[in-house]
Design a protein around this motif. Structure first.
Motif, short mmCIF file in Angstrom:
data_model
loop_
_atom_site.label_atom_id
_atom_site.label_comp_id
_atom_site.label_asym_id
_atom_site.label_seq_id
_atom_site.Cartn_x
_atom_site.Cartn_y
_atom_site.Cartn_z
N GLY A 179 0.81 -1.21 0.00
CA GLY A 179 0.00 0.00 0.00
C GLY A 179 0.84 1.25 0.00
O GLY A 179 0.58 2.20 0.74
N LEU A 180 1.88 1.28 -0.85
CA LEU A 180 2.79 2.41 -0.94
C LEU A 180 2.89 2.88 -2.39
O LEU A 180 2.91 2.06 -3.30
CB LEU A 180 4.19 2.03 -0.45
N THR A 202 -6.38 5.47 -3.67
CA THR A 202 -6.47 6.88 -3.28
C THR A 202 -5.46 7.14 -2.18
O THR A 202 -5.14 6.25 -1.38
CB THR A 202 -7.88 7.27 -2.80
N MET A 203 -4.96 8.37 -2.15
CA MET A 203 -4.10 8.78 -1.04
C MET A 203 -4.94 9.35 0.10
O MET A 203 -4.52 9.33 1.25
CB MET A 203 -3.10 9.84 -1.55
N ILE A 237 1.08 10.18 6.49
CA ILE A 237 0.98 9.52 5.19
C ILE A 237 2.36 9.29 4.57
O ILE A 237 2.59 8.29 3.89
CB ILE A 237 0.11 10.38 4.24
N THR A 238 3.29 10.21 4.80
CA THR A 238 4.62 10.12 4.20
C THR A 238 5.45 9.04 4.87
O THR A 238 5.69 9.08 6.07
CB THR A 238 5.36 11.47 4.32
N ARG A 239 5.88 8.08 4.08
CA ARG A 239 6.70 6.99 4.63
C ARG A 239 8.16 7.11 4.21
O ARG A 239 9.06 6.67 4.93
CB ARG A 239 6.17 5.62 4.18
N GLY A 240 8.43 7.63 3.04
CA GLY A 240 9.80 7.80 2.58
C GLY A 240 9.89 9.00 1.65
O GLY A 240 8.87 9.53 1.20
N LEU A 241 11.12 9.44 1.36
CA LEU A 241 11.28 10.57 0.45
C LEU A 241 12.72 10.67 -0.03
O LEU A 241 13.63 10.02 0.50
CB LEU A 241 10.83 11.87 1.11
N ARG A 242 12.89 11.51 -1.05
CA ARG A 242 14.22 11.81 -1.58
C ARG A 242 14.38 13.33 -1.55
O ARG A 242 13.50 14.06 -2.04
CB ARG A 242 14.39 11.27 -3.00
N LEU A 243 15.49 13.79 -0.99
CA LEU A 243 15.75 15.22 -0.81
C LEU A 243 17.13 15.56 -1.38
O LEU A 243 18.14 15.02 -0.92
CB LEU A 243 15.71 15.56 0.69
N VAL A 244 17.17 16.42 -2.38
CA VAL A 244 18.44 16.84 -2.97
C VAL A 244 19.09 17.87 -2.07
O VAL A 244 18.50 18.91 -1.75
CB VAL A 244 18.23 17.40 -4.39
N VAL A 285 -1.08 4.56 0.48
CA VAL A 285 -2.29 4.68 -0.33
C VAL A 285 -3.27 3.59 0.09
O VAL A 285 -2.89 2.58 0.70
CB VAL A 285 -1.99 4.60 -1.84
N HIS A 286 -4.54 3.79 -0.26
CA HIS A 286 -5.60 2.88 0.16
C HIS A 286 -6.48 2.55 -1.04
O HIS A 286 -6.64 3.37 -1.95
CB HIS A 286 -6.46 3.53 1.25
N ARG A 287 -7.06 1.37 -1.01
CA ARG A 287 -8.01 1.00 -2.06
C ARG A 287 -9.22 1.93 -2.00
O ARG A 287 -9.66 2.34 -0.92
CB ARG A 287 -8.46 -0.45 -1.89
#
Length: 561
Positions: A179-180, A202-203, A237-244, A285-287
């Motif tokens: 669910g990601l 849906t988010m 809701i945020t589980r991971g990210l990329r940051l420059v 995300v969710h069904r």
């Protein structure tokens, strides 16, 4: 690949897109309401025409030929913009302060160039070039911010780059088992839900700014959505990210939980571009639910409505929306009803219902309108509706049905257009929101309303303040205040500051936070120390100073340094 001209920017002088605006000709109760609330006569008020773009004082970009050539080499000549429109659109957000300054041509500093990178590699190259040049980098999503998180410092002498992530607008991947979803940071709310919905997901994140804001912007400002009671705010809701960051990319993997010291994820959430540029976010995300319904309720008083929301939050029910308006906001809501009965409480329907309630002993001047939403399997929705109906009844409330709820769903993203309508006619309208424990919620509410009224007396203009509870938690809730007054022509922002400051100071004086979901920016930074203490501010400045010693990333936001 999305072209720069395909990116959906709002009009430079107001909210939303050209051709869409609030109007009241089909809302017979609205003009009388405005006249009573702020003494503005809409029958005689003349709408101000926004200035011509060409009349704005736009200086020549502060870019050397060599630096400009390097930027062109990275993103291509078609994606480097120094025209007036692009630079003005990327100067401010959409706060009342921003719009008043734009309409009065108060633009002390604007970006020198707007860049549209296509991917993370181009973002990395931009960042490295900018730091080497000692330029300022301001990430740009949808431009909806109302806390001063976008504007360049007025006295900034270095080149200022606005990095618009609008071309990075794709759902990259969905891990259905977990669910990601991996999403590029420049993806607008409607585009995100369209791409997820096409695959059955849906988010569930729907802030007021949903139509014009981006995933990266939500993360950078710690956004909350209208359905956060179920889905959580963006921090949940945020589980991971990329940051420059200069010379590298900070990668946070989408783990369900971790005990690896102080949370770097939490540092990036709400960082407003001061730690780097968010390029990608992995979210829960969710069904898509089998059923979704928003139901309207009425309570005999504000106190009864708050008590019901508190009991719902502690119950086995888990609605997606728990919202209740105070009496003033309820009057406003009824004033925006259209003349034709149907989906709303208007005309004969409203009068008939109110007559019945009066006979039951209700004081109709204290009535409070509530919206509560449910999602899931039909059996689950039915169960939750039954639980909530019993709670509402225990607090003297009644169910008024799905009609008002459908109207709420249709109009939930339209309120900012009303602010522009009032501003066009010489009235300042804005919002401030906070969160506080249940035990102090009425204290915050009562004192904030009183503080606003004292501020109106100080500036010498009648004013209006109204409120709704917008998000419920186990320990407390968010109170969302809207205030308005007819400003003088000489110093509208000075008058606005008196009112806004009184409201914000009341929040922190009575147990609330300076902001529940509109970030800090420059608008709220003066209250940060009162909110998190001096050592807390020192910790933030320590992180910012370590990651960005040259103050290249969006300087002066959050802490003012």
């Amino acid at each position: 690949m999305t072209g720069d001209r395909d990116i959906k920017h709002m009009k430079w002088w107001g909210w939303g897109v050209d051709g869409v605006a609030f109007h009241h000709h089909d809302k017979p109760a609205f003009a009388p309401f405005v006249k009573e609330a702020v003494h503005l006569d809409l029958s005689t008020a003349q709408a101000v025409v926004p200035p011509e773009l060409e009349s704005l004082p736009v200086p020549v970009p502060k870019l050397t030929d060599a630096f400009a050539a390097q930027l062109v080499e990275v993103v291509g000549a078609d994606h480097v913009h120094t025209d007036t429109l692009d630079r003005i659109v990327h100067t401010y957000g959409k706060s009342l302060r921003d719009l008043v300054r734009l309409r009065r041509a108060v633009i002390p500093r604007i970006p020198d160039v707007v860049l549209y990178p296509a991917d993370e590699e181009q973002v990395r190259a931009i960042v490295d070039l900018a730091v080497a040049e000692d330029a300022v980098i301001i990430p740009f999503g949808g431009g909806t911010n109302i806390s001063g998180s976008l504007e360049p410092p007025a006295d900034e002498t270095r080149p200022v780059l606005s990095v618009d992530l609008g071309r990075m607008n794709k759902v990259l991947d969905i891990d259905a088992e977990s669910g990601l979803a991996r999403i590029q940071a420049g993806t607008l709310g409607p585009d995100l839900e369209e791409q997820l919905g096409a695959r059955g997901w849906t988010m569930g994140h729907f802030p007021d700014s949903f139509t014009h804001s981006t995933v990266g912007g939500w993360v950078a400002t710690r956004s909350s959505g209208m359905q956060s009671d179920k889905y959580g705010d963006i921090a949940d809701i945020t589980r991971g990210l990329r940051l420059v960051v200069p010379g590298d990319v900070c990668v946070l993997r989408p783990l369900p939980s971790t005990a690896t010291g102080p949370s770097v994820r939490e540092m990036v959430l709400g960082s407003e571009g001061r730690l780097g540029i968010i390029t990608e976010v992995t979210v829960q995300v969710h069904r898509l639910p089998e059923q979704r319904v928003i139901i309207g309720y009425l309570f005999p008083s504000w106190e009864a409505g708050l008590a019901a929301m508190q009991e719902i939050a502690a119950s086995d029910a888990a609605p997606i929306v728990t919202r209740v308006s105070d009496a003033n906001e309820t009057k406003f809501s009824f004033s925006t009803s259209k003349a034709k009965p149907g989906l709303n409480l208007s005309g004969k329907i409203q009068k008939g219902l109110f007559t019945v309630l009066e006979k039951r002993g209700w004081d109709m001047s204290k009535v409070c309108l509530s919206f509560i939403g449910y999602e899931g399997a039909k059996s689950h929705v039915a169960y939750e509706k039954k639980l909530v109906k019993a709670i509402v009844g225990r607090h003297g409330g009644i169910v008024v049905g799905t009609g008002p709820g459908r109207l709420y769903d249709q109009k939930k993203f339209d309120t900012p257009y009303l602010r522009d309508f009032l501003l066009d006619r010489g009235a300042a309208g804005d919002v401030s929101e906070t969160a506080a424990p249940w035990s102090r919620l009425m204290e915050v509410y009562d004192n904030t309303v009183a503080a606003a009224q004292r501020a109106y007396e100080e500036i010498g203009h009648p004013g209006w303040i109204m409120c709704h509870l917008s998000h419920s938690y186990h320990s407390g809730a968010c109170l969302y205040f809207t205030f308005a007054f007819v400003h003088g022509e000489e110093d509208p922002l000075g008058e606005y500051d008196v009112v806004k400051s009184a409201i914000q100071q009341s929040f922190v004086d009575h147990g609330g936070t300076l902001s529940h979901h509109h970030a800090v920016g420059t608008e709220h930074s003066r209250w940060l120390e009162q909110d998190i203490s001096a050592p807390g501010v020192a910790m933030i400045n320590g992180v910012l100073g370590t990651i960005d010693p040259g103050r290249n990333f969006n300087p002066e936001k959050i802490t003012g340094h």
